[in-house]
Enzyme design. Structure first.
Site, PDB file in Angstrom:
ATOM      1  N   CYS A  56      11.557 -18.734  -4.803  1.00  0.00           N
ATOM      2  CA  CYS A  56      10.273 -19.353  -3.691  1.00  0.00           C
ATOM      3  C   CYS A  56       9.914 -17.953  -3.194  1.00  0.00           C
ATOM      4  O   CYS A  56      10.621 -17.220  -2.365  1.00  0.00           O
ATOM      5  CB  CYS A  56      10.543 -20.160  -2.918  1.00  0.00           C
ATOM      6  SG  CYS A  56       9.730 -20.338  -1.380  1.00  0.00           S
TER       7      CYS A  56
ATOM      8  N   CYS B 228      10.038 -18.069   0.675  1.00  0.00           N
ATOM      9  CA  CYS B 228      11.530 -18.355   1.091  1.00  0.00           C
ATOM     10  C   CYS B 228      11.933 -16.753   1.223  1.00  0.00           C
ATOM     11  O   CYS B 228      12.811 -16.572   2.239  1.00  0.00           O
ATOM     12  CB  CYS B 228      12.303 -19.020  -0.020  1.00  0.00           C
ATOM     13  SG  CYS B 228      11.842 -20.820  -0.212  1.00  0.00           S
TER      14      CYS B 228
ATOM     15  N   CYS C 282      -9.984 -11.539  -2.975  1.00  0.00           N
ATOM     16  CA  CYS C 282     -10.379 -12.795  -2.920  1.00  0.00           C
ATOM     17  C   CYS C 282     -11.326 -13.383  -4.123  1.00  0.00           C
ATOM     18  O   CYS C 282     -12.223 -12.965  -4.582  1.00  0.00           O
ATOM     19  CB  CYS C 282     -11.283 -13.119  -1.560  1.00  0.00           C
ATOM     20  SG  CYS C 282     -12.298 -14.618  -1.365  1.00  0.00           S
TER      21      CYS C 282
ATOM     22  N   CYS D 246     -14.454 -15.012  -3.578  1.00  0.00           N
ATOM     23  CA  CYS D 246     -15.513 -13.709  -3.164  1.00  0.00           C
ATOM     24  C   CYS D 246     -15.902 -13.253  -4.687  1.00  0.00           C
ATOM     25  O   CYS D 246     -17.104 -13.001  -5.048  1.00  0.00           O
ATOM     26  CB  CYS D 246     -15.105 -12.722  -2.389  1.00  0.00           C
ATOM     27  SG  CYS D 246     -14.382 -13.157  -0.675  1.00  0.00           S
TER      28      CYS D 246
END
Length: 490
Positions: A49, A52, A394, A397
């Site tokens: 993860c 994590c 992004c 975007c």
């Protein structure tokens, strides 16, 4: 002999590296071990993860600090890819999942910060009453051995009139600061206070440049007491972190370097004492001061153009009460620091602006705004401007980009309208623009540059045209107020 020595060094280093203050529980021992802990924070995680992995060093640092707190607060982790029974028992469905346990039972989900300083403060506030009753002087000795300033009330009895106000203030601030109180004549006599509330600095933060104890002299009202604590708790030059930054007011001068009171308090105070010696000259001027770890606060340093800070170097930066930024260009010396502060106070410094270079050409339909040309391009009083703040990474975007280009192309004949965009990760976004996500789009009309309007409409070309046709200061040449294309004369 050399080989044996090298092997021993390797083993010693490996042991140091592997040593952890985070307890690791399994299916076999979770129930038996967790019930022995009065309070504990448990992280249910998966090794793969990403969240994590980012949490791991912060969790480890918090575990080390909380191990020696009073009372100690153990931090536990459980690998849910291996310990499936216990993770299933507590309904873990995402990673990391953090829960607070008290005496073996789940007390609540953990909804606090995810950085070390915040975890420490949050869990300390959950580990006992807002203010701890001091039974003897050893309780203060433990606080003195810590790294954070704390607040102590010295009263003659539990029924003392001011103690209630103190406890109310402690209730509202206990997640951020440690509180204790004494109703013992012996303790009060030893420390020389009675019917008083006192901010006390731990040994590691004590300095000859300021008092180590500061007594409250105002009305014993919880609101006034709270305001006094918030304004004075960190002293002349406080240790600022992402978790306590809200208590440091502007204008603020910060020295960024390898601040580390856990592993290198002597080295940390070497620079802090030099900063304090100069800062003391500016007492009463309105300037506030702090020190911060350059790595932990690298996101702030990047605002001043420092993207890879060297923790062996001292960087000095400031923000005034208008939010303007200033950076000391010279290497740190006390004389250079003093001169920087003198010029800052006198208004002789040029604000630092994080900006890409101004574009050499603006021939494309979408105009490029950067910090250096923002005022000229976006705040041009003769133009209405639609400005998109974006981030190169992004996805939304990137999806908008061809539509935004098409919009600018369709409106290229509107001489009073500018379609612009700015990379908000590479340029300072000026006030009053508030950019918290990407893309963020504003409309700045000719007569409203100080109050631009955030665009909340659809992101198709016709959505933008309809909006601009309605909001334009003067009616568009090619579209009526309803967004319908005008017939062109032949």
């Amino acid at each position: 002999m050399v080989r044996s020595f090298s092997f021993l060094v390797f083993v010693a280093l490996a042991s140091t590296t592997l040593a952890s203050d985070v307890l690791e529980f399994t299916d076999a021992n979770f129930d038996s071990r967790i019930k022995d802990l009065e309070i504990a924070l448990v992280e249910f995680y998966a090794p793969w993860c990403g969240h994590c992995k980012r949490l791991a060093p912060q969790y480890e640092e918090a575990a080390t600090r909380l191990k020696s707190s009073d009372p100690p607060v153990p931090l536990v982790k459980v690998d849910c890819t291996a310990e499936t029974a216990v993770c299933g028992k507590y309904g873990v469905s995402g990673y990391p999942t953090l829960k607070i346990f008290k005496n073996g039972e789940v007390s609540s989900d953990y909804n606090g910060p995810r950085e070390a300083d915040g975890i420490v403060k949050y869990m300390k506030s959950k580990a006992g009453p807002s203010s701890r009753l001091l039974k003897d002087a050893s309780g203060l000795d433990k606080l003195m051995a810590g790294q954070e300033p704390f607040v102590v009330a010295f009263f003659s009895s539990e029924s003392a009139s001011g103690l209630s106000a103190f406890k109310q203030a402690a209730d509202s601030l206990s997640e951020d600061f440690a509180f204790a109180h004494s109703v013992s004549a012996d303790i009060n006599s030893k420390f020389g206070f009675n019917d008083q509330v006192v901010i006390m600095r731990p040994t590691v933060l004590q300095s000859k440049f300021e008092d180590n104890k500061l007594a409250y002299s105002g009305a014993m009202d919880s609101g006034a007491l709270r305001a006094w604590i918030e304004a004075n708790i960190y002293g002349m030059v406080g240790h600022r972190t992402s978790g306590n930054s809200k208590y440091f007011k502007q204008p603020l001068v910060t020295a960024y370097y390898g601040v580390d009171y856990e592993r290198n308090p002597k080295g940390t105070n070497y620079w802090r004492n030099r900063i304090m010696k100069v800062a003391k000259k500016y007492t009463g001027t309105g300037l506030h001061f702090s020190v911060a770890n350059s790595k932990a606060m690298s996101f702030e340093l990047s605002e001043f153009g420092v993207d890879s800070p060297d923790e062996q170097k001292v960087y000095v930066a400031a923000k005034n009460d208008k939010g303007q930024k200033f950076k000391m260009a010279e290497d740190f010396t006390m004389d250079a620091f003093d001169a920087f502060l003198t010029d800052l106070q006198a208004g002789r410094l040029t604000p630092y602006l994080k900006s890409e270079p101004e574009p050499e050409s603006q021939s494309a339909p979408v105009k490029i705004a950067v910090a250096k040309n923002f005022d000229k391009l976006v705040n041009d009083p003769t133009k209405d401007v639609l400005i998109e703040f974006y981030a190169p990474w992004c996805g939304h975007c990137k999806s908008l980009a061809p539509k935004y280009d098409e919009l600018a192309e369709k409106l290229s004949g509107e001489t009073d309208l500018v379609i612009a965009k700015m990379d908000a990760t590479a340029n300072d976004v000026p006030p009053p623009y508030d950019v918290r996500g990407f893309p963020t789009i504003y409309f700045a009309p000719k007569g409203g540059k100080s109050q631009p309007k955030q665009y909340q409409g659809g992101r198709e070309v016709n959505d933008f045209i309809t909006y601009l046709a309605k909001e334009a200061t003067d009616e568009l040449r090619g579209y009526d107020r309803a967004g319908n294309r005008k017939k062109q004369d032949l």
